[in-house]
Design an enzyme around this catalytic site. Structure first.
Site, PDB file in Angstrom:
ATOM      1  N   SER A  35     -75.571  86.539  62.468  1.00 56.79           N
ATOM      2  CA  SER A  35     -74.300  86.131  61.894  1.00 56.79           C
ATOM      3  C   SER A  35     -74.289  84.621  61.753  1.00 56.79           C
ATOM      4  O   SER A  35     -74.949  83.901  62.509  1.00 56.79           O
ATOM      5  CB  SER A  35     -73.159  86.574  62.810  1.00 56.79           C
ATOM      6  N   GLU A  95     -77.224  92.199  61.746  1.00 56.58           N
ATOM      7  CA  GLU A  95     -76.954  90.909  62.379  1.00 56.58           C
ATOM      8  C   GLU A  95     -76.903  91.084  63.893  1.00 56.58           C
ATOM      9  O   GLU A  95     -76.388  92.083  64.396  1.00 56.58           O
ATOM     10  CB  GLU A  95     -75.634  90.331  61.875  1.00 56.58           C
ATOM     11  N   CYS A 148     -63.571  83.659  57.602  1.00 57.90           N
ATOM     12  CA  CYS A 148     -63.527  83.124  58.967  1.00 57.90           C
ATOM     13  C   CYS A 148     -63.814  81.627  58.981  1.00 57.90           C
ATOM     14  O   CYS A 148     -64.686  81.130  58.281  1.00 57.90           O
ATOM     15  CB  CYS A 148     -64.501  83.873  59.858  1.00 57.90           C
ATOM     16  N   CYS A 198     -66.168  86.765  51.182  1.00 61.44           N
ATOM     17  CA  CYS A 198     -66.825  86.952  52.476  1.00 61.44           C
ATOM     18  C   CYS A 198     -68.216  87.562  52.362  1.00 61.44           C
ATOM     19  O   CYS A 198     -68.522  88.290  51.422  1.00 61.44           O
ATOM     20  CB  CYS A 198     -65.957  87.836  53.374  1.00 61.44           C
ATOM     21  N   ASP A 199     -69.027  87.229  53.352  1.00 62.10           N
ATOM     22  CA  ASP A 199     -70.259  87.912  53.691  1.00 62.10           C
ATOM     23  C   ASP A 199     -71.148  88.190  52.480  1.00 62.10           C
ATOM     24  O   ASP A 199     -71.489  87.282  51.755  1.00 62.10           O
ATOM     25  CB  ASP A 199     -69.926  89.171  54.498  1.00 62.10           C
ATOM     26  N   LYS A 200     -71.498  89.461  52.211  1.00 61.53           N
ATOM     27  CA  LYS A 200     -72.464  89.790  51.155  1.00 61.53           C
ATOM     28  C   LYS A 200     -71.831  89.813  49.775  1.00 61.53           C
ATOM     29  O   LYS A 200     -72.532  89.945  48.770  1.00 61.53           O
ATOM     30  CB  LYS A 200     -73.109  91.155  51.434  1.00 61.53           C
ATOM     31  N   ASP A 228     -68.504  92.059  57.930  1.00 60.37           N
ATOM     32  CA  ASP A 228     -69.581  92.042  58.920  1.00 60.37           C
ATOM     33  C   ASP A 228     -69.056  92.009  60.346  1.00 60.37           C
ATOM     34  O   ASP A 228     -69.681  92.556  61.259  1.00 60.37           O
ATOM     35  CB  ASP A 228     -70.496  90.841  58.682  1.00 60.37           C
TER      36      ASP A 228
END
Length: 563
Positions: free
Chosen positions: A477, A451, A193, A120-122, A79
């Site tokens: 985000s 985002e 992150c 991570c993310d999705k 992302d």
């Protein structure tokens, strides 16, 4: 009998075995459980570029424990890299591809159990959704969080620092050299992150749901401790896969991720101030688990659960490694349990323990990082759902990230896309006292629900963070902070009131009373509806056209539903 016997037992499965022998299987392997190793290795994503090596550790451990591993991969979108351009249109849709790919591989090949390696993310929610469809015993073990970065003077930083640094540079607050220092130091290692952004929020919630081992959300990537966690996860899935059928049944995905697990996830989310994206993903996960859960339930949990752990971006000096040192997610849950119904402790976990057995010996080791229940950052949770004529079906705000007043009234400045908003912010169109409205960025309108980290970071970096609010039918985000309200439903593309707003309209939000409304009369709204024609963005992408046709709005988790 094992599920995989359907592809490996009997004379009529000789062709199937022939193909499997071509991959290296021997006679003795056909009596062992087949374990799917669902990886998400991709060189583009800092949290995933090393997962090929993680999978080797896991597969070796599976073989050593009497099972046969089969690794396969899902896709992934970073992302942060997709942010601020049309690449972000693909981020949320990738969740559905990931879920579909898990379902496809596991069911096409009748594998007995699965170990999933997201980060991570999705990728995390996508893998969970797919695992719920397959409904075999599944252990999740994520790649692990990144260490925090540091400026040359020792100040801790992370990716959110760099995004806000762009706004600070635009405003003349920092030099190009300082921005470059941020850029080169914010992400010092592999891993998700380092703040309580979406990835680490979801990796943390997997502990609360009981589908991952303790430490999954906080033990740093690329450390010996993380490697041992991978091995433990591999051993555990083998123990389950080799057990009797009645025992295996206990650990099917839906028997672990049940209604109480969903409620525990949201409770921990509130206690730790997770990303607003968790609302979207947990609603989607609840639907896959066939659990009746909605936005009203979230507010009920938020009112009950205190916010006791504040992590970047809400508190920029604290990162996941600090939470780990302070006792981890188990210590947060143990502290929550002191008040009784904050956490449902009798729920099972994939390790075979109840949640209570898992957390009973955990303790907070640093009360400056994880507060006690008697000294919370806030008496209510870190997320809230707002309602009103602007959000009849709800909107989400990360209350943990609010830097100014919790009630705000301002005048609308409207933009029909994120790109328009960024241009307007940079050109000085947005002033103190404004409410920035970014619409046609919802699941259908975007499509893909981009985002809004770039506009929110610019607002923060330009010193407007406590002077303006932002509302959108898109999302944010996990690195976003400030009075940022997303997931407005119904979205503009559905004819929601956000699409009828005009520059200068007065908008009122009150977080403590869960209100988001435009100060318009019924007559004014009716008159605008009569003239309203929603913006329909042209799309070349066949996949995004398919997605737009099938996706539901954010109040339903933005899941795909076919007629």
């Amino acid at each position: 009998m094992m599920r995989s016997d359907e592809i490996k037992k009997g004379y009529n499965r000789a062709p199937h075995r022939s193909l499997l022998r071509a991959t290296g299987l021997k006679d003795e392997d056909f009596d062992k459980p087949f374990i799917g190793v669902a990886n998400s290795f991709i060189e583009l994503i800092p949290g995933h570029y090393f997962l090929n090596k993680v999978a080797e550790v896991i597969k070796n451990e599976i073989r050593a424990n009497g099972c046969v591993p089969f690794e396969f991969n899902t896709i992934g979108v970073d992302d942060g890299i997709a942010m601020g351009h049309d690449g972000m249109l693909y981020s949320l849709p990738s969740r559905e591809i990931i879920a579909n790919s898990i379902e496809t591989v596991m069911n096409a090949h009748k594998l007995d159990a699965m170990i999933a390696i997201p980060n991570c993310d999705k990728i995390v929610p996508g893998m969970i959704m797919g695992a719920l469809r397959v409904d075999v015993p599944t252990v999740f073990v994520s790649g692990g969080p990144m260490a925090a970065g540091h400026m040359d003077d020792g100040t801790p930083i992370d990716l959110a620092t760099v995004f806000e640094g762009v706004g600070e540079y635009e405003a003349g607050e920092i030099t190009e050299e300082t921005l470059a220092e941020m850029e080169c130091n914010a992400c010092p290692s592999g891993g998700s992150c380092s703040g309580m952004f979406t990835a680490n929020s979801m990796n943390t919630l997997m502990e609360a749901m009981g589908i991952a081992l303790p430490g999954n959300g906080t033990i740093l990537a690329l450390t010996p401790e993380r490697t041992e966690l991978y091995k433990k996860a591999a051993r555990r899935i083998c123990e389950i896969a080799k057990s009797e059928a009645a025992e295996r049944e206990k650990f099917r995905m839906r028997n672990i991720l049940n209604e109480n697990a969903v409620r525990n996830a949201f409770a921990v989310d509130m206690a730790m101030g997770g990303s607003s994206n968790t609302v979207l993903h947990m609603l989607a996960i609840a639907k896959e688990a066939e659990v009746d859960f909605n936005l009203e339930d979230i507010n009920m949990i938020s009112k009950r659960v205190s916010h006791i752990a504040k992590i970047s971006p809400s508190l920029t000096t604290v990162h996941m490694e600090d939470i780990n040192t302070a006792g981890g997610v188990s210590s947060v849950m143990h502290e929550m349990h002191k008040r009784g119904d904050d956490i449902l402790i009798d729920n099972p976990t994939i390790t075979g323990e109840s949640l209570y057995e898992r957390i009973k010996d955990a303790r907070i080791l640093d009360t400056n990082i994880i507060h006690t229940i008697d000294n919370p950052f806030s008496e209510v949770g870190g997320l809230a759902i707002l309602y009103g004529n602007l959000a009849e079906q709800g909107a989400v705000i990360k209350t943990a990230g609010i830097t100014g007043d919790r009630a705000f009234t301002g005048t609308a400045v409207c933009f029909d896309s994120q790109d328009e908003a960024i241009e307007g912010i940079l050109s000085g169109k947005v002033k103190a006292g404004n409410v920035v409205v970014i619409r046609y960025e919802g699941p259908k309108g975007g499509p893909g629900m981009q985002e809004m980290l770039s506009p929110t970071s610019l607002i923060m970096g330009m010193g407007l963070g406590d002077k303006v609010a932002l509302i959108t039918d898109g999302r944010f985000s996990g690195a976003t902070r400030g009075a940022s309200i997303g997931h407005v439903s119904p979205e503009a593309a559905e004819g929601g009131l956000i699409g009828l707003l005009e520059d200068g309209d007065e908008i009122h939000l009150d977080v403590d009373n869960y209100i988001l409304e435009a100060k318009l009369t019924f007559e004014e709204i009716a008159e605008r509806k009569d003239k309203f024609k929603p913006v329909v963005k042209p799309l070349k992408s066949k996949w995004l056209r398919q997605y737009r046709a099938l996706v539901t709005n954010a109040s339903n988790g933005a899941v795909l539903e076919a007629e």
